[in-house]
Design a protein around this motif. Structure first.
Motif, mmCIF file in Angstrom:
data_model
loop_
_atom_site.group_PDB
_atom_site.id
_atom_site.type_symbol
_atom_site.label_atom_id
_atom_site.label_comp_id
_atom_site.label_asym_id
_atom_site.label_seq_id
_atom_site.Cartn_x
_atom_site.Cartn_y
_atom_site.Cartn_z
ATOM 1 N N MET A 125 0.823 -1.205 0.000
ATOM 2 C CA MET A 125 0.000 0.000 0.000
ATOM 3 C C MET A 125 0.859 1.256 0.000
ATOM 4 O O MET A 125 0.484 2.272 -0.591
ATOM 5 C CB MET A 125 -0.941 -0.012 1.208
ATOM 6 C CG MET A 125 -1.978 -1.127 1.151
ATOM 7 S SD MET A 125 -3.075 -1.134 2.578
ATOM 8 C CE MET A 125 -4.004 0.358 2.281
ATOM 9 N N PHE A 126 2.010 1.204 0.655
ATOM 10 C CA PHE A 126 2.883 2.378 0.725
ATOM 11 C C PHE A 126 3.364 2.785 -0.669
ATOM 12 O O PHE A 126 3.412 3.976 -0.999
ATOM 13 C CB PHE A 126 4.083 2.088 1.630
ATOM 14 C CG PHE A 126 3.742 1.949 3.083
ATOM 15 C CD1 PHE A 126 3.811 3.029 3.945
ATOM 16 C CD2 PHE A 126 3.355 0.720 3.605
ATOM 17 C CE1 PHE A 126 3.499 2.901 5.292
ATOM 18 C CE2 PHE A 126 3.047 0.571 4.952
ATOM 19 C CZ PHE A 126 3.105 1.666 5.797
ATOM 20 N N THR A 127 3.727 1.811 -1.484
ATOM 21 C CA THR A 127 4.245 2.120 -2.820
ATOM 22 C C THR A 127 3.117 2.336 -3.828
ATOM 23 O O THR A 127 3.246 3.174 -4.723
ATOM 24 C CB THR A 127 5.173 0.994 -3.289
ATOM 25 O OG1 THR A 127 4.544 -0.278 -3.048
ATOM 26 C CG2 THR A 127 6.495 1.039 -2.531
ATOM 27 N N ASP A 128 2.028 1.593 -3.693
ATOM 28 C CA ASP A 128 0.904 1.771 -4.618
ATOM 29 C C ASP A 128 0.330 3.181 -4.535
ATOM 30 O O ASP A 128 -0.044 3.775 -5.554
ATOM 31 C CB ASP A 128 -0.205 0.763 -4.324
ATOM 32 C CG ASP A 128 0.140 -0.644 -4.789
ATOM 33 O OD1 ASP A 128 1.154 -0.797 -5.488
ATOM 34 O OD2 ASP A 128 -0.598 -1.590 -4.435
ATOM 35 N N LEU A 129 0.252 3.725 -3.345
ATOM 36 C CA LEU A 129 -0.287 5.073 -3.168
ATOM 37 C C LEU A 129 0.590 6.114 -3.852
ATOM 38 O O LEU A 129 0.089 7.095 -4.418
ATOM 39 C CB LEU A 129 -0.435 5.389 -1.676
ATOM 40 C CG LEU A 129 -1.638 4.734 -0.995
ATOM 41 C CD1 LEU A 129 -1.474 4.735 0.518
ATOM 42 C CD2 LEU A 129 -2.928 5.456 -1.394
ATOM 43 N N ILE A 130 1.908 5.897 -3.828
ATOM 44 C CA ILE A 130 2.808 6.829 -4.509
ATOM 45 C C ILE A 130 2.521 6.827 -6.008
ATOM 46 O O ILE A 130 2.456 7.885 -6.655
ATOM 47 C CB ILE A 130 4.275 6.456 -4.227
ATOM 48 C CG1 ILE A 130 4.620 6.797 -2.781
ATOM 49 C CG2 ILE A 130 5.222 7.189 -5.182
ATOM 50 C CD1 ILE A 130 6.016 6.386 -2.366
ATOM 51 N N GLY A 131 2.353 5.633 -6.576
ATOM 52 C CA GLY A 131 2.040 5.545 -8.003
ATOM 53 C C GLY A 131 0.779 6.294 -8.361
ATOM 54 O O GLY A 131 0.723 6.985 -9.391
ATOM 55 N N GLY A 132 -0.241 6.188 -7.528
ATOM 56 C CA GLY A 132 -1.486 6.909 -7.788
ATOM 57 C C GLY A 132 -1.302 8.413 -7.743
ATOM 58 O O GLY A 132 -1.844 9.146 -8.583
ATOM 59 N N CYS A 133 -0.523 8.889 -6.774
ATOM 60 C CA CYS A 133 -0.248 10.332 -6.677
ATOM 61 C C CYS A 133 0.484 10.841 -7.914
ATOM 62 O O CYS A 133 0.135 11.888 -8.479
ATOM 63 C CB CYS A 133 0.588 10.622 -5.432
ATOM 64 S SG CYS A 133 -0.290 10.429 -3.879
ATOM 65 N N VAL A 134 1.493 10.098 -8.326
ATOM 66 C CA VAL A 134 2.290 10.525 -9.486
ATOM 67 C C VAL A 134 1.418 10.564 -10.740
ATOM 68 O O VAL A 134 1.532 11.500 -11.556
ATOM 69 C CB VAL A 134 3.505 9.608 -9.677
ATOM 70 C CG1 VAL A 134 4.231 9.937 -10.981
ATOM 71 C CG2 VAL A 134 4.464 9.741 -8.502
ATOM 72 N N ASN A 135 0.555 9.591 -10.920
ATOM 73 C CA ASN A 135 -0.330 9.591 -12.089
ATOM 74 C C ASN A 135 -1.131 10.881 -12.187
ATOM 75 O O ASN A 135 -1.284 11.453 -13.275
ATOM 76 C CB ASN A 135 -1.284 8.398 -12.024
ATOM 77 C CG ASN A 135 -0.653 7.107 -12.513
ATOM 78 O OD1 ASN A 135 0.198 7.125 -13.399
ATOM 79 N ND2 ASN A 135 -1.049 5.989 -11.929
ATOM 80 N N LEU A 136 -1.649 11.345 -11.072
ATOM 81 C CA LEU A 136 -2.463 12.567 -11.078
ATOM 82 C C LEU A 136 -1.613 13.805 -11.339
ATOM 83 O O LEU A 136 -2.030 14.709 -12.059
ATOM 84 C CB LEU A 136 -3.204 12.711 -9.748
ATOM 85 C CG LEU A 136 -4.463 11.859 -9.613
ATOM 86 C CD1 LEU A 136 -5.080 12.015 -8.232
ATOM 87 C CD2 LEU A 136 -5.491 12.241 -10.665
ATOM 88 N N ILE A 137 -0.424 13.839 -10.745
ATOM 89 C CA ILE A 137 0.432 15.009 -10.965
ATOM 90 C C ILE A 137 0.925 15.044 -12.404
ATOM 91 O O ILE A 137 1.033 16.116 -13.016
ATOM 92 C CB ILE A 137 1.602 15.008 -9.958
ATOM 93 C CG1 ILE A 137 1.062 15.142 -8.529
ATOM 94 C CG2 ILE A 137 2.570 16.155 -10.253
ATOM 95 C CD1 ILE A 137 2.111 14.965 -7.442
#
Length: 601
Positions: A125-137
């Motif tokens: 979950m720690f790394t998956d959330l980062i991927g989601g944030c980057v996608n939006l940015i």
């Protein structure tokens, strides 16, 4: 038997033989890759999973995160995993070259996520959330925001979250009350609270970037007045200086205890600064992009845990000696391994059919994402976009609900031992339970499917889906062994169409409550059809290999097991369609309060 949480042979079969993921490398965006680079990435994930994640699975559950003096400390294993995953390049792998990524197909990255998540579903979950944030940015950020936030996130220097839920609003995002006050320099002061924020605070990274929904002061009420903001935990130019984001509490969860679920306060001292991401008052549609990706991830999460539970219960069934075979009841005979008891085999095959069928379905959805990325015509884009909108809630819900069901079948295999902490199934049963709640409950997903996705663009998505499924039926019908199952699916498709028309006719009369009253049954029905479609595809590939003698070593057993498990799914799971269709066509209204009586509940 060796301890394991997934089958690499099955994953490779699904990726390379069923989905033909190598075909993606014909497109310019993915042409830096080949089977070797794909396997290297999968091997790297396997190494991290086996050496770091699996050994920490139980201990991180027993020694969960603590909130001490306003700061959260997480298990050392999370630190080790996070650093190894970032340093290996896997964290950045699915992103473009311009962000130091590898442009790895999302289908392969989903395979990586499956490997790591089956080893430790909470750590990922720690790394998956980062991927989601980057996608939006990447999609909505300014050039300045991209340069500032993306490198730090993908290098693992900063963590990331999404902050949606509030104490008073729950899943009703239109009722959020967090306010963003415009400042003369173009920033915003943020004030409010968010709850159930996964990985909302920890001691892994120097900073945590929260993507937060809030209402700009003076914006209209409802969903149209919501904006999306980047809110760092610490000031971006002074990382040790607080940005007035406070850890107010940590929730004590039933499962997934290694990931802290936080109650966060923003702007308690009137010093929390946020940066608008994308357009003002358009935050909810923007956030839904991240949520849709997260929904696929949740469905995958259910199957990650179900896979680990399957192999744990399979190992136990092969080792546990109890009773005699039903045709050999002589007490003088030695006890047999319980895997020889038909009911135990039924439970194990149930797990296998759910795990492998749903994994194929989820990877198919991720491949649609890749195909959407490289689509060259408006027609192609519409096709893959429509299929994703239609199937995302199904993939999330089936993976979550049936993952939970599958894990509990595994627990049943262990009997009383499964209910104790001495065996890992107990923890898995706790971990998987949240999946049908994450990112919108099953009821919410079901209403979205029937109420919006089925009717979207005059039902074009369902037409695209039917064309795709019909191709699988046609391919499998060429094999005598598979023809009965292909015929069953064809007949059920026709009945599904009739029921859909029946329900849409109710909707046309304007009674939304009656129309959507049994949306969860419709979701279950549609989910079974999708997994049956995937099993027919897998069986076709396996049957072709058997007939062409296109196998080596133990592959014949593997392929024959595929066909056998397909038949099992059609007998024990697909047959549920008859019950579901009879409920959906029944016009009795028993759950809608017509205000003519007090409901007897």
């Amino acid at each position: 038997m060796q301890n394991r949480s997934f089958s690499r042979r099955n994953l490779d079969f699904t990726l390379f033989e069923v989905l033909d993921v190598i075909s993606l490398t014909k497109h310019e965006y993915f042409n830096a890759h080949d089977s070797e680079t794909f396997c290297m990435a999968l091997n790297s994930a396997t190494d991290i999973a086996e050496k770091i994640m699996q050994p920490a699975y139980v201990d991180s559950d027993r020694n969960q995160p603590e909130l001490l003096n306003g700061k959260v400390k997480v298990h050392d294993g999370v630190h080790q995993f996070f650093r190894a995953f970032a340093d290996s390049g896997l964290l950045a792998a699915p992103f473009p070259f311009e962000y130091e990524g590898q442009q790895l197909p999302k289908t392969i990255f989903a395979g990586i996520d499956f490997i790591t998540g089956s080893a430790h579903n909470s750590f990922v979950m720690f790394t998956d959330l980062i991927g989601g944030c980057v996608n939006l940015i990447v999609k909505y950020g300014t050039e300045e925001q991209k340069k500032l936030f993306i490198p730090n996130l993908l290098a693992g220097k900063w963590g990331g979250t999404m902050c949606l839920t509030e104490p008073q609003a729950g899943s009703s995002l239109s009722d959020i009350a967090t306010i963003a006050y415009p400042q003369p320099d173009g920033t915003y002061k943020i004030k409010g609270q968010k709850v159930f924020i996964s990985a909302g605070d920890h001691d892994i990274t120097h900073n945590i970037i929260h993507l937060l929904l809030a209402r700009i002061e003076g914006s209209p009420k409802g969903t149209k007045g919501i904006s999306l903001f980047i809110v760092p935990k610490n000031k971006i130019n002074e990382e040790n200086a607080s940005n007035d984001v406070t850890s107010m509490g940590i929730y004590h969860k039933m499962g997934q205890k290694a990931t802290p679920a936080m109650h966060l306060g923003f702007g308690d001292n009137d010093h929390c600064i946020g940066y608008l991401l994308g357009e003002a008052n358009n935050g909810l549609p923007q956030m839904f992009q991240m949520m849709n990706g997260a929904r696929l991830g949740v469905g995958l999460g259910g199957i990650q845990i179900a896979s680990a539970a399957y192999y744990a219960s399979l190992k136990y069934a092969n080792e546990r000696l109890q009773g005699r075979r039903l045709n050999q009841k002589n007490n003088l005979n030695e006890p047999t391994a319980i895997i020889h008891h038909p009911d135990v085999r039924r439970m194990l095959l149930t797990q296998k059919s759910i795990v492998e069928g749903t994994l194929s379905f989820l990877l198919q959805c991720y491949q649609f994402l890749d195909l959407l990325k490289v689509a060259e015509t408006p027609e192609e884009k519409q096709k893959y976009d429509s299929l994703l909108e239609l199937l995302t809630p199904v993939a999330k819900t089936y993976g979550a609900e049936m993952g939970n069901f599958s894990v509990n079948q595994g627990l049943q295999v262990l009997g009383g031992y499964g209910y104790t902490e001495d065996f890992v199934l107990e923890q898995m049963a706790r971990d998987v339970r949240i999946m049908s709640i994450y990112e919108g409950t099953t009821g919410i997903q079901s209403q979205a499917l029937l109420g919006r996705q089925i009717t979207r663009n005059n039902g074009v998505a369902l037409l695209f889906w039917k064309e795709t499924v019909m191709q699988a039926i046609e391919d499998s019908s060429a094999f005598e062994e598979l023809l009965p199952s292909a015929t069953l699916l064809l007949n059920e498709l026709q009945r599904f169409e009739k029921i859909t028309k029946h329900l849409l006719n109710i909707a046309s009369k304007g009674d939304s409550e009656v129309f959507l009253a049994d949306a969860t049954l419709y979701m279950e029905y549609f989910g079974i059809l999708n997994i049956a479609w995937q099993w027919l595809r897998m069986a076709s590939v396996a049957q072709r290999a058997i007939l062409n003698l296109n196998f080596i070593d133990d592959d014949k057993v593997f392929y024959e097991a595929k066909v056998h498990t397909m038949k099992f799914y059609y007998k024990y799971e697909f047959s549920k369609c008859a019950y579901l269709s009879s409920c959906l066509i029944n016009e009795s209204v028993l759950t809608v309060n017509k205000e003519t009586f007090e409901p007897l509940i």
